[in-house]
Enzyme design. Structure first.
Site, short mmCIF file in Angstrom:
data_model
loop_
_atom_site.label_atom_id
_atom_site.label_comp_id
_atom_site.label_asym_id
_atom_site.label_seq_id
_atom_site.Cartn_x
_atom_site.Cartn_y
_atom_site.Cartn_z
CB SER A 18 -36.71 -5.34 18.28
OG SER A 18 -37.25 -4.04 18.24
CG ASN A 19 -34.61 -0.08 18.69
OD1 ASN A 19 -34.12 0.31 17.64
ND2 ASN A 19 -35.89 0.10 19.01
NE ARG A 69 -41.05 9.19 38.28
CZ ARG A 69 -41.40 8.30 37.35
NH1 ARG A 69 -40.48 7.76 36.58
NH2 ARG A 69 -42.66 7.96 37.18
CB ILE A 96 -40.55 9.93 33.58
CG1 ILE A 96 -41.61 9.90 32.48
CG2 ILE A 96 -40.10 11.37 33.87
CD1 ILE A 96 -42.90 10.60 32.82
CG LEU A 97 -34.68 8.69 32.55
CD1 LEU A 97 -33.65 8.92 31.45
CD2 LEU A 97 -34.38 7.40 33.30
CG ASN A 111 -34.96 7.73 24.32
OD1 ASN A 111 -35.08 6.51 24.50
ND2 ASN A 111 -36.01 8.53 24.19
CG HIS A 113 -39.76 9.66 20.86
ND1 HIS A 113 -40.45 9.23 21.98
CD2 HIS A 113 -40.65 10.38 20.13
CE1 HIS A 113 -41.68 9.70 21.94
NE2 HIS A 113 -41.83 10.40 20.83
CB SER A 140 -36.02 11.27 16.58
OG SER A 140 -37.01 11.81 15.75
CG LEU A 148 -40.57 12.49 28.10
CD1 LEU A 148 -39.77 11.31 28.63
CD2 LEU A 148 -42.06 12.31 28.40
CG ASP A 149 -39.76 11.67 24.43
OD1 ASP A 149 -38.86 10.87 24.71
OD2 ASP A 149 -40.97 11.40 24.55
#
Ligand code: GRF
Length: 250
Positions: A18-19, A69, A96-97, A111, A113, A140, A148-149
């Site tokens: 949806s974003n 990964r 997770i990158l 990103n 969040h 945000s 992360l975040d």
């Protein structure tokens, strides 16, 4: 609509998208971006269908097909790189990158969040905000860095918690606001107004920002307690014209 001032964007998703849709709709209006590709690690993601419907190249890159990964992120990086994006947008990309991937797109990866960072990094943010008795929750948009975040936050939407809220109701109201803040932050980036430096400090034009901007429920833009006039303009010195008491390094 697409000219040399239009920034090439690749959007990464895992689910509904949806974003992504908000960005597709924005690009069809006046958002100065061209979405070159949408990539999902989940082949069944609805967002891939949204991309196809909009005539955008839609690629599934299933993480289950890769042994590690690192191997997945290397393939993902190569796929994205082929589209030469000025900006990589993570829109519900539930992975997770690796540090190598983040380094490759550092400074040009955003990103969204669903919390008021730095509160509630990670998963289940709406449930955790309710359990903590928070009066206000939100979302945000931030630059992606190695943790992360954790990268510098550009823009936030504050969403009051209402009596009778459960995680689903709260998530739905937050998601609606996400659709307003993400295109706005992407617009600023595409216009060349946003950057992070090597120390992860956030710059808006020629100003160092030590706190994010905020978009309220009426789509008015705030910096701290200062209401900003919209559409946002930078002055000749590349500044937002903010009160010098709330911005450093003017
Ligand atoms: C959003 O809540 C976003 O903040 C989070 O994942 C969700 C994605 O929703 N990162 P959608 O796929 O954009 O609908």
């Amino acid at each position: 609509m697409y000219d040399e001032r239009t920034m090439r964007v690749v959007v990464l998703i895992s689910g509904s998208g949806s974003n992504l849709q908000a960005l597709i709709d924005g690009a069809a209006a006046d958002l100065p971006i061209r979405i070159r590709a949408v990539v999902s690690n989940e082949p069944s993601a609805l967002g891939l269908e949204r991309a196809r419907r909009a005539g955008i190249e839609a690629r599934a890159l299933n993480h289950r097909d890769y042994p590690s990964r690192e191997a997945y992120d290397a393939a993902l990086g190569a796929l994205i790189g082929a589209f030469e994006p000025g900006l990589v947008v993570l829109a519900g990309f539930m992975r997770i990158l690796t540090p190598a991937f983040v380094a490759r797109f550092r400074g040009r990866m955003l990103n969204i969040h669903p919390s008021l960072l730095p509160e509630f990094r990670g998963l289940h943010t709406h449930r955790r905000a309710l359990e903590a008795g928070e009066p206000v929750h939100g979302a945000s948009v931030h630059f992606v860095t190695e943790v992360l975040d954790d990268g510098p936050v550009v823009l936030q939407a504050r969403v009051p918690v209402e009596p009778g809220d459960d995680p689903e109701k709260l998530a739905a109201r937050v998601l609606k606001r996400e659709h307003h803040i993400y295109p706005e932050a992407v617009r600023w980036f595409a216009q060349g107004w946003l950057r992070i430096d090597e120390d992860d400090r956030l710059w808006f034009g020629s100003q160092l920002l030590l706190q994010p901007l905020g978009l309220d429920a009426d789509d008015r833009l705030w910096f701290g307690s200062q209401l900003l006039s919209q559409p946002l303009r930078l002055d000749a010195a590349g500044k937002l014209g903010l009160d010098s008491r709330v911005v450093l390094n003017m």
